[in-house]
Write a protein that holds these residues in place. Structure first.
Motif, PDB file in Angstrom:
ATOM      1  N   GLU A  24       0.889  -1.153   0.000  1.00 28.25           N
ATOM      2  CA  GLU A  24       0.000   0.000   0.000  1.00 28.25           C
ATOM      3  C   GLU A  24       0.932   1.208   0.000  1.00 28.25           C
ATOM      4  N   ALA A  25       0.819   2.108  -0.964  1.00 30.84           N
ATOM      5  CA  ALA A  25       1.642   3.312  -1.014  1.00 30.84           C
ATOM      6  C   ALA A  25       0.763   4.522  -0.728  1.00 30.84           C
ATOM      7  N   VAL A  26       1.258   5.407   0.118  1.00 28.61           N
ATOM      8  CA  VAL A  26       0.532   6.618   0.486  1.00 28.61           C
ATOM      9  C   VAL A  26       1.430   7.805   0.144  1.00 28.61           C
ATOM     10  N   VAL A  27       0.887   8.764  -0.606  1.00 28.03           N
ATOM     11  CA  VAL A  27       1.656   9.925  -1.060  1.00 28.03           C
ATOM     12  C   VAL A  27       1.006  11.188  -0.522  1.00 28.03           C
ATOM     13  N   ILE A  28       1.795  12.011   0.160  1.00 29.96           N
ATOM     14  CA  ILE A  28       1.314  13.297   0.676  1.00 29.96           C
ATOM     15  C   ILE A  28       1.921  14.387  -0.196  1.00 29.96           C
ATOM     16  N   HIS A  29       1.057  15.238  -0.770  1.00 30.58           N
ATOM     17  CA  HIS A  29       1.561  16.316  -1.626  1.00 30.58           C
ATOM     18  C   HIS A  29       0.501  17.398  -1.786  1.00 30.58           C
ATOM     19  N   ARG A  30       0.828  18.608  -1.317  1.00 25.88           N
ATOM     20  CA  ARG A  30      -0.071  19.747  -1.517  1.00 25.88           C
ATOM     21  C   ARG A  30      -0.013  20.177  -2.971  1.00 25.88           C
ATOM     22  N   ASP A  33       2.306  22.219 -12.212  1.00 23.01           N
ATOM     23  CA  ASP A  33       3.572  21.502 -11.992  1.00 23.01           C
ATOM     24  C   ASP A  33       3.431  20.495 -10.853  1.00 23.01           C
ATOM     25  N   ARG A  34       2.803  20.931  -9.778  1.00 24.28           N
ATOM     26  CA  ARG A  34       2.636  20.035  -8.623  1.00 24.28           C
ATOM     27  C   ARG A  34       1.722  18.859  -8.959  1.00 24.28           C
ATOM     28  N   LEU A  35       0.658  19.131  -9.702  1.00 21.46           N
ATOM     29  CA  LEU A  35      -0.254  18.063 -10.099  1.00 21.46           C
ATOM     30  C   LEU A  35       0.458  17.048 -10.993  1.00 21.46           C
ATOM     31  N   CYS A  36       1.241  17.541 -11.945  1.00 22.73           N
ATOM     32  CA  CYS A  36       2.001  16.633 -12.814  1.00 22.73           C
ATOM     33  C   CYS A  36       2.971  15.784 -11.999  1.00 22.73           C
ATOM     34  N   ARG A  37       3.678  16.404 -11.062  1.00 18.57           N
ATOM     35  CA  ARG A  37       4.617  15.652 -10.233  1.00 18.57           C
ATOM     36  C   ARG A  37       3.889  14.536  -9.481  1.00 18.57           C
TER      37      ARG A  37
END
Length: 171
Positions: A111-117, A128-132
């Motif tokens: 299970e991978a969990v990614v935190i990114h605003r 840019d952030r959405l693409c990343r």
């Protein structure tokens, strides 16, 4: 204090049960301000209820928790609440503005969990952030992650979830 609520919903057909988890955790941001991180995960279960989706479920590897870009501080806080370490990853920006991002830890079967605003600023746009984030999710799936959950404390384009004018796009 963070709150994790987990239960199994078996009100429907006895052959189909859903394990449901809700997580809410208060956060304080470096520049000031406070907020709450919330998450909801559901999983179809056969037979007996399984352990938490974001936890150490029997027969599955420990979850991999990632925090991208400037979100290391909030990632470490969430990791401490959940009792995990942040998984390592590589982020690289090229001279022409392109970037490369990949996990450095094995995520096969995890299970991978990614935190990114996804809030744009003077250095990076929301795009840019959405693409990343999307590129990293693709890299995790490519590397064999069983399931990927993205936590976006700020979700760009959320205001365009409905049409307000004729021919408006739903983003």
């Amino acid at each position: 204090e963070p709150v994790l609520v987990a239960y199994t919903d078996d009100r429907h057909d006895h052959a189909e049960k859903r394990h449901v988890e809700m997580l809410a955790a208060p956060v304080t941001f470096r520049g000031g301000g406070e907020g709450v991180i919330g998450a909801l995960a559901t999983r179809l279960v056969q037979g007996a209820a399984h352990g938490p989706a974001i936890g150490r479920a029997v027969g599955h590897a420990e979850p991999a928790l990632f925090a991208l870009g400037d979100d290391q501080e909030i990632g470490k806080a969430v990791a401490a609440i959940l009792g995990f370490d942040l998984a390592p990853h590589e982020e690289r920006r090229f001279e022409d503005g392109e970037h490369k991002i990949r996990p450095l830890a094995s995520v096969r079967g995890c299970e991978a969990v990614v935190i990114h605003r996804l809030h744009g600023d003077a250095r990076e746009s929301a795009n840019d952030r959405l693409c990343r984030l999307l590129f990293f999710i693709a890299a995790l799936k490519d590397a064999g992650a069983r399931h990927v959950t993205a936590f976006a404390p700020y979700l760009c384009y959320a205001r365009k979830d409905r049409r307000t004018k004729p021919r408006d796009p739903v983003t």
